[in-house]
Design a protein around this motif. Structure first.
Motif, short mmCIF file in Angstrom:
data_model
loop_
_atom_site.label_atom_id
_atom_site.label_comp_id
_atom_site.label_asym_id
_atom_site.label_seq_id
_atom_site.Cartn_x
_atom_site.Cartn_y
_atom_site.Cartn_z
N THR A 1 77.78 1.05 -28.68
CA THR A 1 78.27 -0.10 -27.92
C THR A 1 78.44 -1.31 -28.84
O THR A 1 79.43 -2.04 -28.75
N ARG A 2 77.49 -1.52 -29.74
CA ARG A 2 77.59 -2.63 -30.69
C ARG A 2 78.80 -2.44 -31.61
O ARG A 2 79.55 -3.40 -31.88
N SER A 3 79.01 -1.24 -32.07
CA SER A 3 80.15 -0.95 -32.93
C SER A 3 81.47 -1.26 -32.23
O SER A 3 82.38 -1.86 -32.80
N PHE A 4 81.56 -0.88 -30.95
CA PHE A 4 82.77 -1.16 -30.17
C PHE A 4 82.98 -2.66 -30.02
O PHE A 4 84.09 -3.17 -30.18
N CYS A 5 81.91 -3.38 -29.69
CA CYS A 5 82.00 -4.82 -29.48
C CYS A 5 82.37 -5.55 -30.77
O CYS A 5 83.23 -6.45 -30.77
N ASP A 6 81.74 -5.17 -31.88
CA ASP A 6 82.07 -5.78 -33.17
C ASP A 6 83.54 -5.58 -33.51
O ASP A 6 84.21 -6.48 -34.03
N GLN A 7 84.04 -4.38 -33.23
CA GLN A 7 85.44 -4.08 -33.53
C GLN A 7 86.37 -4.93 -32.68
O GLN A 7 87.39 -5.44 -33.16
N PHE A 8 86.02 -5.10 -31.40
CA PHE A 8 86.84 -5.93 -30.52
C PHE A 8 86.87 -7.37 -31.02
O PHE A 8 87.94 -8.00 -31.10
N ILE A 9 85.72 -7.94 -31.34
CA ILE A 9 85.63 -9.33 -31.82
C ILE A 9 86.42 -9.50 -33.12
O ILE A 9 87.15 -10.49 -33.31
N ARG A 10 86.31 -8.50 -33.98
CA ARG A 10 87.01 -8.57 -35.27
C ARG A 10 88.53 -8.49 -35.09
O ARG A 10 89.28 -9.29 -35.67
N HIS A 11 88.99 -7.54 -34.28
CA HIS A 11 90.43 -7.37 -34.08
C HIS A 11 91.05 -8.56 -33.34
O HIS A 11 92.21 -8.91 -33.59
N ALA A 12 90.28 -9.16 -32.42
CA ALA A 12 90.79 -10.32 -31.68
C ALA A 12 90.63 -11.61 -32.48
O ALA A 12 91.06 -12.68 -32.04
N ARG A 13 89.99 -11.51 -33.65
CA ARG A 13 89.76 -12.66 -34.53
C ARG A 13 89.04 -13.79 -33.81
O ARG A 13 89.43 -14.96 -33.85
N LEU A 14 87.95 -13.40 -33.13
CA LEU A 14 87.19 -14.37 -32.35
C LEU A 14 86.06 -14.98 -33.19
O LEU A 14 85.41 -14.30 -33.98
N SER A 15 85.85 -16.26 -33.00
CA SER A 15 84.67 -16.91 -33.58
C SER A 15 83.56 -16.85 -32.53
O SER A 15 83.81 -17.05 -31.34
N VAL A 16 82.36 -16.53 -32.97
CA VAL A 16 81.22 -16.39 -32.07
C VAL A 16 80.33 -17.62 -32.20
O VAL A 16 79.84 -17.94 -33.28
N LYS A 17 80.14 -18.32 -31.09
CA LYS A 17 79.32 -19.53 -31.11
C LYS A 17 77.87 -19.18 -31.41
O LYS A 17 77.20 -19.83 -32.22
N ARG A 18 77.37 -18.13 -30.75
CA ARG A 18 76.00 -17.67 -30.96
C ARG A 18 75.88 -16.28 -30.35
O ARG A 18 76.62 -15.92 -29.43
N SER A 19 74.95 -15.49 -30.86
CA SER A 19 74.75 -14.16 -30.29
C SER A 19 73.27 -13.86 -30.15
O SER A 19 72.44 -14.36 -30.91
N TYR A 20 72.96 -13.06 -29.12
CA TYR A 20 71.60 -12.59 -28.88
C TYR A 20 71.64 -11.06 -28.91
O TYR A 20 72.56 -10.44 -28.34
N VAL A 21 70.67 -10.45 -29.56
CA VAL A 21 70.67 -9.00 -29.74
C VAL A 21 69.53 -8.37 -28.94
O VAL A 21 68.38 -8.81 -29.02
N PHE A 22 69.88 -7.32 -28.19
CA PHE A 22 68.90 -6.56 -27.41
C PHE A 22 69.00 -5.08 -27.80
O PHE A 22 70.07 -4.59 -28.11
N THR A 23 67.87 -4.39 -27.74
CA THR A 23 67.85 -2.99 -28.17
C THR A 23 68.04 -2.01 -27.01
O THR A 23 67.81 -0.82 -27.16
N SER A 24 68.47 -2.50 -25.86
CA SER A 24 68.76 -1.60 -24.74
C SER A 24 69.87 -2.21 -23.89
O SER A 24 70.04 -3.43 -23.84
N SER A 25 70.60 -1.35 -23.21
CA SER A 25 71.65 -1.82 -22.31
C SER A 25 71.05 -2.57 -21.12
O SER A 25 71.65 -3.51 -20.59
N GLN A 26 69.87 -2.14 -20.69
CA GLN A 26 69.21 -2.82 -19.59
C GLN A 26 68.91 -4.27 -19.96
O GLN A 26 69.09 -5.19 -19.15
N GLY A 27 68.45 -4.49 -21.19
CA GLY A 27 68.19 -5.85 -21.65
C GLY A 27 69.45 -6.68 -21.68
O GLY A 27 69.44 -7.87 -21.31
N VAL A 28 70.56 -6.06 -22.13
CA VAL A 28 71.85 -6.78 -22.15
C VAL A 28 72.25 -7.17 -20.74
O VAL A 28 72.66 -8.31 -20.48
N LYS A 29 72.12 -6.26 -19.80
CA LYS A 29 72.49 -6.55 -18.40
C LYS A 29 71.66 -7.70 -17.83
O LYS A 29 72.21 -8.61 -17.18
N GLU A 30 70.37 -7.64 -18.06
CA GLU A 30 69.49 -8.68 -17.52
C GLU A 30 69.84 -10.05 -18.13
O GLU A 30 69.85 -11.08 -17.42
#
Length: 292
Positions: free
Chosen positions: A200-229
């Motif tokens: 999932t992280r690989s897919f998201c990184d690729q999307f951000i890179r291809h869309a040439r998006l600047s990221v204001k800030r990011s938070y990293v979670f080690t589970s999808s449940q954590g991301v959802k919450e």
């Protein structure tokens, strides 16, 4: 047994010689001759013209030869089918799955399999794609089902199914009021991400890179449940599989932000070591996976 007699008959017909046929069948020549005479008595017809140099089929013999070949083929198919039927599906299977698959897709497959084959010991390791691949290469797993890119060296990779990825946010997020947005409208957003090594992280990184998006800030979670919450609490936006957020979308805890063009699908893969031997239990499990 008639099948054995027909096998002798076919061999004699194809060799055109009693001695050669007897040698191939590891029988005596008189024994082969007796079997042919018994068949002629059985069918009430002369089947072969015999001479010192060769054997030639009669018209009746040609008919029996064609039918005998078919009967022997069916007999072999029946043997194989009965062998598979009697082969007990037992033993153990160590399965590895990345989080999306292991938590949201495999449980039903495992429950169905365990109900049908209770003598098989099943174990499931859920980790990110990179960890599953390493465990497979170390022969700690019999099978992996993953969602990220896998280096193919020494590994058999089989497509399993397609997965729809969607952009999600809290219903209170400013972007939630948009019906559809273009990727360039996602500049300077706060993102909630999975850890490195995750498909999932690989897919998201690729999307951000291809869309040439600047990221204001990011938070990293080690589970999808954590991301959802975190997304539900309004921490930021994220990209997850629709499988992962199906219940939360239905309850309104989170919402989907439609992107135009639509996010691409990703593949789920079944992976195995090239030199790993497959058991009947593992082969049946893979069949059940592919049927779903």
């Amino acid at each position: 047994m008639i099948a054995e007699a027909l096998r002798v008959y076919v061999t004699v017909a194809e060799q055109s010689n009693f001695s050669k046929a007897a040698e191939l069948l590891n029988l005596s020549q008189p024994g082969v001759s007796l079997i042919i005479r018994n068949l002629e008595n059985e069918y009430g017809a002369k089947l072969m013209h015999r001479s010192p140099k060769q054997v030639k089929l009669t018209e009746a013999g040609e008919i029996l030869y064609k039918r005998a070949k078919h009967i022997l083929s069916l007999n072999e198919e029946a043997k194989q089918a009965i062998h598979l039927l009697n082969e007990q599906v037992t033993g153990s299977i160590q399965i590895g799955a990345s989080f999306t698959i292991g938590e949201y897709i495999l449980p039903r497959v495992l429950a169905e399999y365990a109900g049908q084959f209770p003598e098989v010991d099943l174990s499931l390791m859920i980790a990110n794609t990179e960890e599953i691949t390493l465990a497979l290469k170390a022969n700690k797993l019999d099978l992996g089902i993953v969602e990220g890119t896998v280096a193919s060296h020494g590994i058999n990779i089989t497509p399993y199914m397609k997965d729809e990825m969607i952009l999600i946010a809290s219903p209170d997020h400013p972007l939630a009021s948009n019906n559809t947005i273009r990727p360039d409208k996602l500049q300077d957003q706060i993102w909630v991400l999975r850890e490195s090594g995750s498909g999932t992280r690989s897919f998201c990184d690729q999307f951000i890179r291809h869309a040439r998006l600047s990221v204001k800030r990011s938070y990293v979670f080690t589970s999808s449940q954590g991301v959802k919450e975190a997304v539900s609490a309004g921490l930021g936006i994220a990209i997850l599989s629709r499988w992962v957020v199906k219940k939360e979308l239905a309850s309104g805890e989170i919402c989907q932000i439609s992107v135009n063009p639509k996010l691409s699908e990703r593949n789920f893969w079944i992976i195995q070591n090239c030199d790993h031997s497959s058991s009947m239990a593992l082969n049946v499990f893979i069949q059940k996976l592919q049927q779903r």
